[in-house]
Design a protein around this motif. Structure first.
Motif, PDB file in Angstrom:
ATOM      1  N   GLY A 302       4.944  -2.966 -35.535  1.00 10.32           N
ATOM      2  CA  GLY A 302       5.335  -4.515 -34.843  1.00 10.32           C
ATOM      3  C   GLY A 302       5.527  -5.195 -35.904  1.00 10.32           C
ATOM      4  O   GLY A 302       5.683  -6.500 -35.307  1.00 10.32           O
ATOM      5  N   GLY A 303       5.686  -5.155 -37.148  1.00  9.71           N
ATOM      6  CA  GLY A 303       6.249  -6.000 -38.156  1.00  9.71           C
ATOM      7  C   GLY A 303       7.423  -6.576 -38.294  1.00  9.71           C
ATOM      8  O   GLY A 303       8.280  -6.107 -37.380  1.00  9.71           O
ATOM      9  N   GLU A 325       2.923  -0.933 -30.567  1.00  8.78           N
ATOM     10  CA  GLU A 325       2.247  -1.634 -31.690  1.00  8.78           C
ATOM     11  C   GLU A 325       0.718  -1.377 -31.286  1.00  8.78           C
ATOM     12  O   GLU A 325       0.355  -1.523 -30.113  1.00  8.78           O
ATOM     13  N   ILE A 326       0.161  -0.936 -32.235  1.00  4.22           N
ATOM     14  CA  ILE A 326      -1.445  -0.315 -32.107  1.00  4.22           C
ATOM     15  C   ILE A 326      -2.342  -1.472 -31.780  1.00  4.22           C
ATOM     16  O   ILE A 326      -3.498  -1.110 -31.281  1.00  4.22           O
ATOM     17  N   LEU A 407      15.445   8.925 -30.393  1.00  2.00           N
ATOM     18  CA  LEU A 407      15.384   8.522 -31.677  1.00  2.00           C
ATOM     19  C   LEU A 407      14.189   7.727 -32.054  1.00  2.00           C
ATOM     20  O   LEU A 407      13.817   6.819 -31.182  1.00  2.00           O
ATOM     21  N   VAL A 408      13.289   8.351 -32.846  1.00  2.00           N
ATOM     22  CA  VAL A 408      11.966   7.608 -33.074  1.00  2.00           C
ATOM     23  C   VAL A 408      12.003   7.018 -34.440  1.00  2.00           C
ATOM     24  O   VAL A 408      12.426   7.778 -35.423  1.00  2.00           O
ATOM     25  N   LEU A 409      11.805   5.524 -34.671  1.00  2.00           N
ATOM     26  CA  LEU A 409      11.763   4.966 -36.111  1.00  2.00           C
ATOM     27  C   LEU A 409      10.359   4.553 -36.361  1.00  2.00           C
ATOM     28  O   LEU A 409       9.754   3.401 -35.686  1.00  2.00           O
ATOM     29  N   LEU A 410       9.746   5.066 -37.363  1.00  2.00           N
ATOM     30  CA  LEU A 410       8.353   4.788 -37.904  1.00  2.00           C
ATOM     31  C   LEU A 410       8.725   3.611 -38.868  1.00  2.00           C
ATOM     32  O   LEU A 410       9.138   3.826 -39.843  1.00  2.00           O
ATOM     33  N   ALA A 411       8.092   2.765 -38.253  1.00  2.00           N
ATOM     34  CA  ALA A 411       8.065   1.352 -39.052  1.00  2.00           C
ATOM     35  C   ALA A 411       6.645   0.775 -39.147  1.00  2.00           C
ATOM     36  O   ALA A 411       6.337  -0.454 -38.695  1.00  2.00           O
ATOM     37  N   MET A 412       5.870   1.518 -39.758  1.00  2.00           N
ATOM     38  CA  MET A 412       4.402   0.970 -39.858  1.00  2.00           C
ATOM     39  C   MET A 412       4.190   0.735 -41.251  1.00  2.00           C
ATOM     40  O   MET A 412       2.721   0.807 -41.556  1.00  2.00           O
ATOM     41  N   GLY A 413       4.948   0.130 -42.064  1.00  2.00           N
ATOM     42  CA  GLY A 413       4.621  -0.282 -43.526  1.00  2.00           C
ATOM     43  C   GLY A 413       4.801   0.717 -44.604  1.00  2.00           C
ATOM     44  O   GLY A 413       5.130   2.049 -44.346  1.00  2.00           O
TER      45      GLY A 413
END
Length: 478
Positions: A302-303, A325-326, A407-413
């Protein structure tokens, strides 16, 4: 200040964004700068407060969060100069502490504005936009190149590994101090995060290249497509240079270890954004085809990077975009535990989220939601299993859901730096003054302190450069 009542006369006015329906058709910059007259009015809102929290970086939240500018930019001084129309002196004041304000003036979340005294009961001063105006005016008038010329050469040689915010900041300062600087970059273009980690609509790559070009003109040597340990060894660098700065960033993305992770269609956000920016640069007109047409995109995180992925997916014509967003949904207003001048931890709608909400009717973001499994059809991901979480991120039974996703995009920092590079230089300890147990090697930016803001990288690059300059001059005097 020239007008101590400016904050009472003029309302805050930010650089507006282009209309959503227009901007989602291309990768041109989002903002439309205000006129010079309007910008002077915004600078006049700086209220000559007795205690300017904006330029004093006060830490909280365990020392990781900051209120005000962590780079100690003397903001009221250059706001006053902008109001008076003395733009060259404003530029000189600004760049005493920030050598790359065209970057922060576009992408910084501006904790300085949140710490602004006028923001206690008002909306704060548009520091971020004022900064962009100053540096863009400076480039238009040739002041940037003029300000970066060294008065003499020292004969010392410094290698910088990495050309992101910290690397460029260190290179600019060291070159200005008279040292000979060579910047090594393993990618095909310079700028690091600024070039490939931030989409073109937030930071036009012509702006990044403009800085690289003026630095090259002033004597900085840039070497692309070069990886330490593959194309040149650490020992070779140590033999050729008096000092080496490792400014490689915190480039290891956080992964998600759940069943199905190896399916095709699950990508790290930074790889997706890099690929898209390369396509934009190759396009010539900053427009791309609808390469995600018919595809359902799920962004996990969620950033800012997650928001960038959403905006990019919309521009590429995705059939739908959803975001997980967790953490719980933020409050609409400050909580008592998060008082001014701390950065307000409240709910915000980013530009990408606004665009997704414009093109689709479904709910975009699912808060307090964790991914439990990726589901495939053959080798291709087709859906994601999720569950709601409570305190401690523990799963809540009965809240399981399956979301369609091509399509999965990993945007977890990011988790930190690639430590293998440290090993090549024999670095086991990194000290507060950016030096290491190897007296030839210094470390700056996210590579030293972990994932952080662009302004932190700029500060650390400048401080490291000055520390190296001091150490070299002491050595010369002995």
């Amino acid at each position: 200040m020239a007008d101590p009542f400016g904050f009472l006369k003029y309302e805050r006015k930010d650089n507006p964004y282009r209309p959503v329906a227009e901007r989602i058709l291309d990768f041109e910059e989002l903002q439309i700068p205000l006129s010079e007259e309007e910008r002077q009015k915004q600078a006049a809102r700086c209220m000559a407060c007795g205690i300017p929290f904006c330029h004093s970086g006060a830490f909280y939240g365990g020392g990781r969060a900051v209120s005000g500018c962590p780079n100690d930019n003397l903001i009221p001084e250059w706001n006053d100069l902008v109001y008076k129309g003395d733009y060259k002196r404003a530029f000189e004041r600004l760049t005493r502490t920030n050598p790359l304000p065209e970057m922060t003036g576009r992408v910084c979340p501006a904790p300085c504005e949140k710490g602004c005294t006028e923001g206690l009961n008002g909306s704060g001063v548009t520091i971020h936009d004022n900064e962009r105006f100053i540096i863009d005016t400076a480039f238009e008038n040739g002041w940037v190149e003029e300000s970066g010329r060294p008065s003499q050469r020292t004969g010392f040689k410094i290698a910088i590994v990495g050309s992101g915010p910290a690397g460029l900041s260190a290179a600019w300062r060291l070159n200005k101090l008279g040292h000979s600087v060579t910047v090594y970059e393993r990618s095909d273009r310079f700028g690091g995060l600024l070039m490939y980690g931030i989409p073109n609509m937030k930071l036009d790559k012509e702006i990044v290249q403009r800085r690289v070009d003026v630095m090259a003109k002033l004597g900085v040597n840039f070497v692309a497509n070069t990886e330490i340990g593959r194309d040149i060894t650490a020992d070779e660098l140590l033999a050729q240079y008096d000092r080496v700065i490792l400014a490689t960033g915190a480039s290891v993305p956080r992964d998600l270890d759940v069943p199905g992770r190896n399916l095709t269609g699950i990508r790290f956000a930074v790889d997706f954004l890099t690929e898209t920016t390369k396509s934009v640069l190759a396009s010539g007109n900053k427009k791309l085809g609808r390469t995600l047409e018919g595809k359902h995109v799920l962004v996990i995180g969620g950033g800012d990077t997650g928001n960038d992925c959403i905006g990019t997916a919309v521009r590429l014509g995705a059939a739908s975009v959803k975001q997980l967003e967790i953490t719980p949904e933020p409050p609409e207003k400050r909580l008592p535990t998060n008082p001014w001048p701390e950065y307000p931890m409240i709910k915000r709608i980013g530009y990408g989220q606004e665009e997704a909400n414009f093109v689709q009717d479904s709910v975009l973001t699912a808060y307090a939601t964790s991914t439990t499994e990726f589901i495939g059809d053959g080798n291709q991901v087709v859906a994601v299993k999720t569950v709601k979480v409570g305190p401690g991120f523990k799963a809540i039974e009965g809240t399981e859901e399956t979301i369609k996703a091509d399509l999965v995009l990993l945007a977890m920092g990011f988790t930190g730096a690639e430590t293998s590079l440290f090993d090549q230089f024999g670095v086991q300890s990194v000290y507060d003054d950016y030096s290491t147990n190897n007296n030839q090697v210094f470390i700056a930016g996210d590579a030293r302190r972990g994932p952080s803001l662009v302004i932190w990288g700029i500060r650390e690059g400048r401080k490291t450069a000055e520390q190296i300059d001091t150490s070299l001059r002491i050595a010369l005097a002995q």
